[in-house]
Design an enzyme around this catalytic site. Structure first.
Site, PDB file in Angstrom:
ATOM      1  N   TYR A 171      -8.697  -5.458  -0.237  1.00 15.88           N
ATOM      2  CA  TYR A 171      -8.218  -5.032   1.080  1.00 15.88           C
ATOM      3  C   TYR A 171      -9.412  -4.565   1.906  1.00 15.88           C
ATOM      4  CZ  TYR A 171      -5.045  -2.821   4.501  1.00 15.88           C
ATOM      5  OH  TYR A 171      -4.368  -2.490   5.644  1.00 15.88           O
TER       6      TYR A 171
ATOM      7  N   ASP B 289       5.447  -5.441   2.874  1.00 13.68           N
ATOM      8  CA  ASP B 289       4.604  -4.242   2.975  1.00 13.68           C
ATOM      9  C   ASP B 289       5.441  -2.956   3.010  1.00 13.68           C
ATOM     10  OD1 ASP B 289       2.135  -2.822   3.155  1.00 13.68           O
ATOM     11  OD2 ASP B 289       2.395  -2.631   5.309  1.00 13.68           O
TER      12      ASP B 289
ATOM     13  N   HIS C 122      -3.421  -9.021   3.734  1.00 15.13           N
ATOM     14  CA  HIS C 122      -3.248  -9.127   5.189  1.00 15.13           C
ATOM     15  C   HIS C 122      -4.384  -9.933   5.845  1.00 15.13           C
ATOM     16  CE1 HIS C 122      -0.797  -6.017   3.622  1.00 15.13           C
ATOM     17  NE2 HIS C 122      -1.493  -4.978   3.970  1.00 15.13           N
TER      18      HIS C 122
ATOM     19  N   HIS D 144       4.240  -8.262  -1.559  1.00 10.47           N
ATOM     20  CA  HIS D 144       3.419  -7.092  -1.190  1.00 10.47           C
ATOM     21  C   HIS D 144       4.340  -5.962  -0.735  1.00 10.47           C
ATOM     22  CE1 HIS D 144      -0.317  -4.997   0.000  1.00 10.47           C
ATOM     23  NE2 HIS D 144       0.468  -4.412   0.887  1.00 10.47           N
ATOM     24  N   CYS D 145       4.575  -5.034  -1.644  1.00 12.79           N
ATOM     25  CA  CYS D 145       5.344  -3.837  -1.298  1.00 12.79           C
ATOM     26  C   CYS D 145       4.832  -2.712  -2.195  1.00 12.79           C
ATOM     27  CB  CYS D 145       6.839  -4.075  -1.473  1.00 12.79           C
ATOM     28  SG  CYS D 145       7.281  -4.748  -3.078  1.00 12.79           S
ATOM     29  N   HIS D 146       5.292  -1.516  -1.922  1.00 13.82           N
ATOM     30  CA  HIS D 146       4.811  -0.342  -2.650  1.00 13.82           C
ATOM     31  C   HIS D 146       5.997   0.557  -3.009  1.00 13.82           C
ATOM     32  CE1 HIS D 146       0.884  -1.267  -0.674  1.00 13.82           C
ATOM     33  NE2 HIS D 146       1.576  -1.324   0.438  1.00 13.82           N
TER      34      HIS D 146
ATOM     35  N   ARG E  71     -10.432   4.795   5.774  1.00 12.89           N
ATOM     36  CA  ARG E  71      -9.424   5.798   6.100  1.00 12.89           C
ATOM     37  C   ARG E  71      -8.437   6.002   4.940  1.00 12.89           C
ATOM     38  NH1 ARG E  71      -4.933   2.942   7.251  1.00 12.89           N
ATOM     39  NH2 ARG E  71      -5.223   0.843   8.077  1.00 12.89           N
TER      40      ARG E  71
ATOM     41  N   ARG F 282      -6.502  -3.822  -7.604  1.00 15.21           N
ATOM     42  CA  ARG F 282      -6.782  -3.838  -6.173  1.00 15.21           C
ATOM     43  C   ARG F 282      -8.048  -3.053  -5.865  1.00 15.21           C
ATOM     44  NH1 ARG F 282      -3.274  -0.977  -1.310  1.00 15.21           N
ATOM     45  NH2 ARG F 282      -3.361  -2.708   0.161  1.00 15.21           N
TER      46      ARG F 282
ATOM     47  N   ASN G 109       1.789   4.659   6.451  1.00 18.02           N
ATOM     48  CA  ASN G 109       1.101   5.097   7.685  1.00 18.02           C
ATOM     49  C   ASN G 109       1.626   4.494   8.980  1.00 18.02           C
ATOM     50  OD1 ASN G 109      -0.868   6.919   6.865  1.00 18.02           O
ATOM     51  ND2 ASN G 109      -2.113   5.260   6.056  1.00 18.02           N
TER      52      ASN G 109
HETATM   53  C1  0GY Z   1      -0.880  -1.680   3.005  1.00 17.01           C
HETATM   54  C2  0GY Z   1      -1.759  -1.077   3.969  1.00 17.01           C
HETATM   55  C3  0GY Z   1      -2.147   0.208   4.063  1.00 17.01           C
HETATM   56  C4  0GY Z   1      -2.045   1.169   3.033  1.00 17.01           C
HETATM   57  C5  0GY Z   1      -2.141   0.945   1.730  1.00 17.01           C
HETATM   58  O1  0GY Z   1      -2.521   1.655  -0.394  1.00 17.01           O
HETATM   59  C6  0GY Z   1      -2.267   2.010   0.736  1.00 17.01           C
HETATM   60  O2  0GY Z   1      -2.146   3.177   1.073  1.00 17.01           O
HETATM   61  O3  0GY Z   1      -2.164  -0.271   1.260  1.00 17.01           O
HETATM   62  C7  0GY Z   1      -2.736   0.655   5.311  1.00 17.01           C
HETATM   63  O4  0GY Z   1      -2.620   1.850   5.630  1.00 17.01           O
HETATM   64  O5  0GY Z   1      -3.312  -0.193   6.032  1.00 17.01           O
HETATM   65  O6  0GY Z   1      -1.172  -2.755   2.490  1.00 17.01           O
HETATM   66  O7  0GY Z   1       0.144  -1.120   2.689  1.00 17.01           O
END
Ligand code: 0GY
Length: 292
Positions: free
Chosen positions: A152, A244, A176, A27-29, A126, A120, A249
């Site tokens: 999520y 993550d 999570h 889980h990463c972005h 938010r 997803r 944020n």
């Molecule tokens: C996460 C959690 C968050 C954000 C995102 O896609 C996203 O912007 O997943 C969060 O702000 O709780 O998994 O990275």
């Protein structure tokens, strides 16, 4: 929402725990780079660039071998940045997309060719403007072979989402753990409700992730370790782990990624559990053709 935010540690420590060879950060972005991959007009936060070079450097620094890149909400339904990072990974990354539910079969097939293995559904108000369950279900019913849904949500809507989740015809991976209140402990109301979901069908998986988001006691996140270790022990074949990074944020409580890695032996104390969490389980979902 004009300031660019940085949410990642500038110099993560080297973890004391060394992951086994082949370990997957599931889980990463990536964020941008925005000059090539602009953020969505609907983005709820605007981060600084955190592209594939940074992600792969962190992967190596932490001792991981592969990444699963999850499309972040700031990129909306344009998966180009995620696909670019996967393409640059030499086969060491796969991904989870966010799509317009009206996506065509041809575009789904193109995502598959680009390394995507799931979509997803984000229910955090938010982060997204709307989460249309009926349209989500429609697209979940026509995913390419072998794909799954990542969902999520926060613990307060778990019960409300139960019929929706029950109707999803493919494996379901919960980000999570559905954000339980870990300070309630392993037998608290949130964890108990989450266990009921896991018990409701054998193909619900979870990410044992984000002590930094879930544990208000802070690093070293003792409440998280105490609440999550029994879950991994009881459902060892359905648990995934990830950093993550770049921690969307989290600018007010930026975690040290080395410390996040050091959580692994606390929630998965044996080598057998660590191998399931970091290799066997993510390989089953993301690289099934390479499983030994
Ligand atoms: C996460 C959690 C968050 C954000 C995102 O896609 C996203 O912007 O997943 C969060 O702000 O709780 O998994 O990275």
């Amino acid at each position: 929402m004009t300031d660019r935010i940085t949410s990642w540690h500038p110099a993560p420590s080297r973890p004391r725990y060394r992951p086994p060879p082949g370990a997957v950060d599931a889980h990463c972005h990536v964020f941008g780079p925005q000059a090539r991959f602009p953020f969505s007009a609907k983005a709820k936060y605007l981060p600084e660039d955190a592209g594939p070079d940074m992600l792969f450097a962190l992967r190596d620094h932490l001792g991981f071998s592969r990444n699963v890149i999850v499309q972040a909400s700031c990129h909306g339904t344009d998966n180009a940045a995620t696909l670019d990072a996967i393409a640059l990974s030499n086969g060491k990354a796969r991904g989870v997309a966010v799509v317009d539910p009206a996506i065509s079969e041809a575009d789904l097939a193109a995502l598959h060719a680009g390394g995507i293995r799931g979509i997803r559904f984000n229910f955090l108000k938010r982060l997204v403007d709307d989460a249309p369950k009926d349209r989500f279900l429609e697209v979940a019913c026509r995913l390419p072979e072998g794909w799954h849904v990542v969902i999520y949500f926060e613990a307060d809507i778990l019960e409300e989402l139960r019929p929706f989740m029950a109707a999803i015809p493919v494996p379901l991976v919960v980000d999570h753990m559905g954000r339980p209140d870990v300070t309630q402990g392993p037998d608290g109301a949130d964890m108990t409700a989450f266990r009921r979901l896991l018990d409701s069908r054998p193909d619900v998986w979870f990410k044992a992730t984000c002590p930094d988001r879930l544990d208000p006691t802070g690093d070293p996140w003792d409440a998280f370790a105490r609440a999550v270790a029994p879950l991994v022990a009881d459902y060892p074949d359905r648990a995934l782990w990830g950093t993550d990074w770049p921690h969307p944020n989290m600018q007010d409580a930026i975690p040290d990624d080395g410390h996040l890695v050091d959580m692994i032996p606390r929630i998965a104390p044996s080598e057998t559990l660590q191998r399931k969490l970091l290799i066997d389980n993510p390989m089953r979902l993301y690289w099934p053709e390479e499983r030994t």
